[in-house]
Scaffold this active site. Structure first.
Site, PDB file in Angstrom:
ATOM      1  N   ASP A   1       0.812  -1.226   0.000  1.00  0.00           N
ATOM      2  CA  ASP A   1       0.000   0.000   0.000  1.00  0.00           C
ATOM      3  C   ASP A   1       0.841   1.270   0.000  1.00  0.00           C
ATOM      4  OD1 ASP A   1      -2.288  -1.581   0.057  1.00  0.00           O
ATOM      5  OD2 ASP A   1      -2.396  -1.589   2.239  1.00  0.00           O
ATOM      6  N   GLU A   2       2.037   1.199  -0.575  1.00  0.00           N
ATOM      7  CA  GLU A   2       2.939   2.363  -0.611  1.00  0.00           C
ATOM      8  C   GLU A   2       3.189   2.859  -2.031  1.00  0.00           C
ATOM      9  OE1 GLU A   2       4.303   4.140   1.731  1.00  0.00           O
ATOM     10  OE2 GLU A   2       4.024   2.978   3.576  1.00  0.00           O
TER      11      GLU A   2
END
EC number: 3.5.1.10
Length: 285
Positions: free
Chosen positions: A229-230
């Site tokens: 999720d980066e």
């Protein structure tokens, strides 16, 4: 009526300097091209220049334009891509047991609202094989276990390569891709996360949001990287939440937001409107 001329899309980035717009437009003039749409951005923090140009060009081919661009670009240190605008982006969709994003993408694709060509659906569950069949899309059930994850991803990647997919969409695919597969799909895999990142990363973000009593819930479409999720964010949106809302209420309301955010991200990617800028994106809407 005259026959429509072929339309192409050029995207590029390079170190900023004077005269770049003039240089690019001059190059296209040399190719007897007519510019239909153009946008550019100068990033003052990185010193990089970004540009997207849509143009038509008669009596030339994509291969000829690519060859000419390969000679033009090095002197300006350009990273570039060139696409035939009439060719839909070959796409493979991953899904688990939440089908709202998949259903929305399939409907938009068949309705002509997304310039993609969905070649296959891959899932670790069998839930949506009938939905896939109703759209005449091959469905591949590939279970994923801790012991068999490498073999499952090898099969997934084989399908992606066989379909010559330029885009992979994780439409609520609830498995974490390995570092190896994430690197192989760098820049061409989009995930939808059911939270307004960077808040509530990882699993069960609606539960986390309910626990914190948030007044807004959101969804984020981003490119997949090895860091969970980066990845570079493409699109986000929010919906209102209330103290009366249960986790189930938040989840149901969030589904519409997720579908819309993912559809916009897929549309912009498939129209070649996104250029990666390190950990960020430049989007010419």
């Amino acid at each position: 009526m005259s026959q429509a001329q072929p339309t192409f899309i050029l995207t590029l980035s390079c170190p900023d300097r004077k005269g770049l717009v003039h240089a690019v437009s001059g190059f296209l003039l040399d190719q007897r091209a007519n510019i239909e749409e153009a946008a550019q951005f100068n990033d003052q923090t990185t010193g990089l220049f970004f540009m997207r140009v849509q143009f038509c060009a008669a009596d030339t081919s994509l291969a000829q334009l690519q060859s000419a661009m390969a000679e033009f670009a090095p002197a300006l240190e350009m990273r570039w891509s060139l696409h035939d605008a009439s060719v839909p982006v070959r796409t493979v969709v991953f899904v688990s047991r939440e089908g709202h994003c998949l259903n929305d993408l399939l409907f938009r694709w068949k309705s002509g609202l997304l310039p993609i060509d969905i070649r296959a659906i891959i899932s670790n569950h069998r839930d949506f094989y009938q939905l896939a069949a109703s759209y005449n899309v091959p469905f591949h059930h590939i279970p994923v276990t801790a012991a068999g994850k490498a073999q499952a991803e090898a099969r997934q990647y084989e399908i992606i390569e066989n379909e010559q997919a330029e885009l992979v969409v994780l439409a609520r695919y609830m498995q974490i891709l390995s570092d190896d597969l994430s690197h192989k799909l760098s820049g061409r895999a989009i995930n939808i996360h059911h939270s307004f990142l960077p808040s509530f990363k990882g699993a069960k973000p609606y539960y986390q949001a309910h626990e914190r009593g948030v007044k807004l819930i959101g969804a984020t479409a981003h490119y997949v990287t090895a860091d969970l999720d980066e990845g570079p964010i493409i699109e986000q949106d929010v919906a209102r939440a209330s103290h009366n809302d249960t986790v189930e209420d938040l989840t149901a309301r969030g589904r519409d937001t997720e579908s819309q955010v993912l559809a916009r991200a897929v549309k912009w990617h498939s129209e070649h409107r996104i250029i990666l800028n390190g950990h960020k994106t430049v989007i010419f809407r």
